[in-house]
Design a protein around this motif. Structure first.
Motif, PDB file in Angstrom:
ATOM      1  N   TRP A  69      -0.414  -2.519 -10.117  1.00 54.83           N
ATOM      2  CA  TRP A  69      -1.310  -1.597  -9.244  1.00 54.83           C
ATOM      3  C   TRP A  69      -0.962  -0.158  -9.375  1.00 54.83           C
ATOM      4  CZ3 TRP A  69      -5.466  -3.194  -7.661  1.00 54.83           C
ATOM      5  CH2 TRP A  69      -5.629  -4.504  -7.486  1.00 54.83           C
ATOM      6  N   SER A 103      -5.274  -7.928  -3.339  1.00 54.07           N
ATOM      7  CA  SER A 103      -3.923  -8.365  -2.510  1.00 54.07           C
ATOM      8  C   SER A 103      -4.101  -9.412  -1.393  1.00 54.07           C
ATOM      9  CB  SER A 103      -3.094  -7.341  -2.279  1.00 54.07           C
ATOM     10  OG  SER A 103      -2.832  -6.379  -3.250  1.00 54.07           O
ATOM     11  N   THR A 148       0.766  -1.194   0.076  1.00 54.12           N
ATOM     12  CA  THR A 148      -0.024  -0.020  -0.019  1.00 54.12           C
ATOM     13  C   THR A 148       0.943   1.272  -0.025  1.00 54.12           C
ATOM     14  OG1 THR A 148      -1.532  -1.205   1.246  1.00 54.12           O
ATOM     15  CG2 THR A 148      -1.692   1.084   1.162  1.00 54.12           C
ATOM     16  N   VAL A 194       3.020   1.520  -3.344  1.00 52.48           N
ATOM     17  CA  VAL A 194       2.437   1.666  -4.566  1.00 52.48           C
ATOM     18  C   VAL A 194       1.888   2.950  -4.755  1.00 52.48           C
ATOM     19  CG1 VAL A 194       0.476   0.962  -5.796  1.00 52.48           C
ATOM     20  CG2 VAL A 194       1.775  -0.649  -5.043  1.00 52.48           C
ATOM     21  N   MET A 219      -7.375  -2.438  -3.888  1.00 53.34           N
ATOM     22  CA  MET A 219      -5.942  -3.059  -4.179  1.00 53.34           C
ATOM     23  C   MET A 219      -5.819  -3.947  -2.834  1.00 53.34           C
ATOM     24  SD  MET A 219      -2.306  -1.631  -4.437  1.00 53.34           S
ATOM     25  CE  MET A 219      -2.348  -0.620  -2.725  1.00 53.34           C
ATOM     26  N   ALA A 263       3.371  -5.385  -8.213  1.00 49.33           N
ATOM     27  CA  ALA A 263       3.083  -3.917  -7.786  1.00 49.33           C
ATOM     28  C   ALA A 263       2.877  -3.077  -9.092  1.00 49.33           C
ATOM     29  CB  ALA A 263       4.314  -3.302  -7.087  1.00 49.33           C
ATOM     30  N   TRP A 304      -9.982   2.867  -4.488  1.00 51.73           N
ATOM     31  CA  TRP A 304      -8.842   2.245  -5.259  1.00 51.73           C
ATOM     32  C   TRP A 304      -7.897   1.447  -4.500  1.00 51.73           C
ATOM     33  CZ3 TRP A 304      -9.993   1.195 -10.110  1.00 51.73           C
ATOM     34  CH2 TRP A 304     -10.838   1.968 -10.794  1.00 51.73           C
ATOM     35  N   ILE A 328      -2.745   1.077 -12.104  1.00 56.93           N
ATOM     36  CA  ILE A 328      -3.946   1.335 -11.793  1.00 56.93           C
ATOM     37  C   ILE A 328      -4.155   2.752 -10.962  1.00 56.93           C
ATOM     38  CG2 ILE A 328      -5.964   0.379 -10.584  1.00 56.93           C
ATOM     39  CD1 ILE A 328      -5.142  -2.253 -11.611  1.00 56.93           C
ATOM     40  N   MET A 329      -3.405   2.848 -10.020  1.00 52.14           N
ATOM     41  CA  MET A 329      -3.394   4.144  -9.223  1.00 52.14           C
ATOM     42  C   MET A 329      -3.075   5.375 -10.002  1.00 52.14           C
ATOM     43  SD  MET A 329      -4.299   3.259  -6.050  1.00 52.14           S
ATOM     44  CE  MET A 329      -4.383   1.560  -5.499  1.00 52.14           C
TER      45      MET A 329
END
Lengths: 451, 245
Positions: B123, B172, B34, B37, B168, B120, B164, B126-127
């Motif tokens: 992600w 995860s 978290t 990312v 995640m 990662a 988001w 996506i972030m």
């Protein structure tokens, strides 16, 4: 929104239910079948010329390839897998998956472990035992009698033979002749002399070694089995492990003291660092007969020169029986589900008893005639110093019979408990309680009564 | 019958260590995933040079293309000081041999590294997309109010990415509790030094295919489902995943 979410769930549930139902049906399908009196078990419908699938480890691949070349009319598909090395259990887990699907079993499997009959000879969840009975009509008695006495005992359950031994793997004492001569040492004959040699070697020639304890097969089969340590015993369904026995304690002490003075190292004999650092530093090293091909004559391993290494009679405790340990010795299994048992028979006879396969065997073949071929070839090549043939034959006839063959390997507990502890700088004696507990736990999980 | 299977599983000597292993891994992994990312996505988003931004996103994404067992095979080389190109780093941590590297205490960190390396990148992309979704007006308003990059990130971007981030975390968590391939391959490669029963899924596998006990295996799987569903629900409700704006 909510309704949309529910629908996939219902679909998943339906699919899952269907899958379970299919699984149950497949499970039932495998269990039925009449015993075929020619073979002594319920055979699958035979299809001449159907391809046989053969699973071998990398070391046995040349034998399978040689068969393919010598028998172009037998359709064969060779697949390599880890050979169940280190008691990984891959053979059993894969067969269990095929048992579930009701198809796809290999026809022939080679395993480096000698204890697979403990599960392969049993019906599981209604599916016929994977290993085919071999002495109930399938293979001729003439052929089966050609094996060295006792070679197929670990795979024999209530008089039925379920597997054919590839090689015998008695432990001998390997030694480096030029180094012993140069340092002026005699070849040790007992564990006491071996330990004393370690003290002397550490003092006079530090850096030279007398073996490794970083492999789980060496720790268990070479040292503890060879010491007659009753740490892995099976009597019917009763499992016992005694680390308090004099033999066990003496071996633990010996290994710890030699590890402390540096004459026993922790690198696996198959690892790159071992080959790099110790190839020319091994003064003597107890190990199985198959070190011959796997280490000393292997260009990717120690790759010794002719006359450098020799094999001597195995080590024993002074004043006690002259016995030794045994490191596996692979086993060939025929699948009871095979659709081409005739081809399987041809293959297994080639793999175990032919001179061609004997020439490719890294260790002493378990089939008598192949064994003499192998020993003669080794003697003729003069690669090994000393009386190689006599040492290996002596060792083959003196394997200690007290070691058990339950459905789990002693290697897993050693690898999980002892190897990491040694790497942390602990001694074996430090972790004997944990090691003991781990072995008993494994036995209990496998359904044995722990004594 | 049914309950007996759970009792048997709870009593198995391998069960509680496996629970601890997986729990420790999931905690370390989720926290580091978290934080890193979000941080990396903010950094990439802050890059104003167009080609640099797309190039870095591409670089982050590449490792994810090498998935599953094949990625672990690559890690086997990285983790063995005898052959590793980064053996200097391993030696700096006092790790001289493969056995030392894969000791039980190091495994949660190793699995975190492997999982982060492989997962990662996706992600981060996506972030990055989520950051692009934040209206330009909002960002401009923040700038006009005198917020620097750090304050903007803390008060504007991260709160707006909350959904988001919890998405995640849920995905995860589901993947993490099912840890299997990594310890399985490491176990085989280390010849059993990494135990074959390290994670819960491995234990379920052993129950099914070593002991032919499908009931015990199913019991472990159900327990995993319940725990994962419970934790996911927490993330879903705390993260407001199903809230409408």
């Amino acid at each position: 929104m909510a309704a949309q979410h529910r629908r996939p769930l219902a679909r998943i549930l339906a699919t899952a239910t269907a899958a379970v139902a299919i699984g149950a049906l497949a499970g039932c399908a495998g269990g039925s079948g009449e015993v075929n009196s020619d073979y002594g078990f319920a055979t699958a419908e035979q299809t001449a010329d159907s391809t046989i699938t053969v699973w071998v480890d990398a070391a046995r691949e040349p034998i399978a390839k040689a068969f393919e070349e010598a028998n172009p009319d037998v359709p064969i598909s060779i697949e390599t897998y880890d050979g169940n090395a280190g008691g990984s259990g891959s053979f059993q887990t894969k067969v269990a998956l095929f048992d579930q699907s009701g198809e796809g079993w290999p026809d022939v499997v080679f395993s480096t472990q000698t204890n697979d009959a403990s599960w392969a000879a049993k019906e599981t969840n209604g599916v016929q035992a994977f290993a085919a009975p071999l002495n109930k009509g399938y293979f001729s008695d003439d052929f089966l009698n050609g094996f060295t006495d006792g070679a197929n005992d670990p795979m024999t359950v209530d008089g039925t033979v379920y597997g054919l031994r590839n090689d015998l793997a008695p432990v001998v004492l390997w030694y480096n002749k030029p180094l012993l001569d140069q340092f002026g040492y005699d070849i040790p004959t007992t564990w006491e002399e071996y330990e004393a040699l370690g003290v002397k070697l550490a003092a006079e020639h530090p850096g030279y070694i007398l073996g490794s304890i970083g492999d789980s097969f060496v720790g268990t089969y070479v040292y503890y089995w060879g010491a007659q340590a009753p740490i892995f015993q099976l009597d019917g369904n009763d499992f016992s492990s005694d680390f308090e026995d004099d033999h066990s304690v003496a071996m633990t002490d010996m290994l710890d003291s030699m590890s402390a003075n540096g004459t026993l190292v922790q690198d696996s004999v198959f690892s790159a660092p071992f080959v790099e650092n110790y190839s020319d530093k091994i003064v003597a090293m107890p190990g199985p007969a198959w070190y011959a091909g796997a280490l000393f004559q292997n260009p990717d391993s120690i790759n010794a020169t002719a006359g450098e290494f020799g094999a001597a009679d195995p080590l024993y405790w002074e004043g006690e029986d002259k016995v030794t340990g045994n490191v596996g010795g692979g086993v060939w299994y025929a699948s009871s589900h095979s659709k081409n048992l005739a081809a399987v028979e041809t293959f297994l006879e080639f793999a175990t008893s032919s001179d061609e396969s004997a020439a490719l065997n890294s260790g002493l073949p378990a089939y008598d005639s192949a064994a003499s071929t192998w020993l003669d070839a080794q003697a003729e090549s003069n690669f090994f110093a000393g009386d190689f043939k006599s040492a290996v034959s002596t060792a083959a006839a003196s394997v200690w019979g007290g070691w058990g063959f339950p459905s789990f390997s002693p290697e897993t507990a050693y690898a999980a408990v002892v190897v990491p502890a040694l790497a942390e700088g602990k001694t074996i004696a430090d972790v004997v309680p944990d090691w003991h507990e781990q072995i008993l736990n494994e036995a209990q999980v496998q359904g044995y009564t722990v004594k | 019958m049914g309950v007996d299977n759970f009792v048997k599983v709870f009593a198995d000597y391998r069960f509680w260590p496996a629970v601890q292993h997986v729990a420790l891994f999931v905690v370390i992994w989720l926290i580091s995933l978290t934080i890193l990312v979000v941080l990396l996505a903010l950094l990439v988003h802050a890059i104003r040079v167009r080609w640099l931004s797309s190039a870095s996103r591409f670089l982050f994404y590449i490792p994810g293309a090498l998935a599953g067992a094949s990625s672990v095979m690559l890690w086997l080389f990285l983790l063995d000081p005898a052959v590793s190109p980064v053996s200097g780093i391993l030696n700096a941590f006092g790790l001289e041999t493969f056995v030392q590297t894969v000791s039980l205490d190091n495994l949660p960190v190793i699995f975190t590294l492997i999982a982060f390396w492989a997962g990662a990148g996706g992600w981060i992309i996506i972030m990055y997309g989520a950051l692009n979704n934040i209206p330009v007006e909002v960002m401009e308003a923040a700038r006009i109010d005198g917020a620097g990059p750090v304050k903007t990130a803390w008060h504007i971007q991260i709160p707006l990415m909350r959904k988001w981030i919890s998405y995640m975390a849920v995905m995860s968590l589901a993947a993490g509790t099912q840890l299997f391939v990594e310890p399985r391959v490491l176990s085989q490669a280390s010849k059993g030094v990494v135990p074959p029963d390290y994670s819960l899924n491995q234990l379920a596998y052993l129950f099914a295919f070593r002991q032919n006990d499908f009931n015990g295996s199913a019991a472990i799987s159900l327990l995993l489902l319940v725990v994962a569903a419970g934790l996911s629900a927490l993330f879903v409700f705390r993260g407001g995943l199903f809230e409408r704006d």
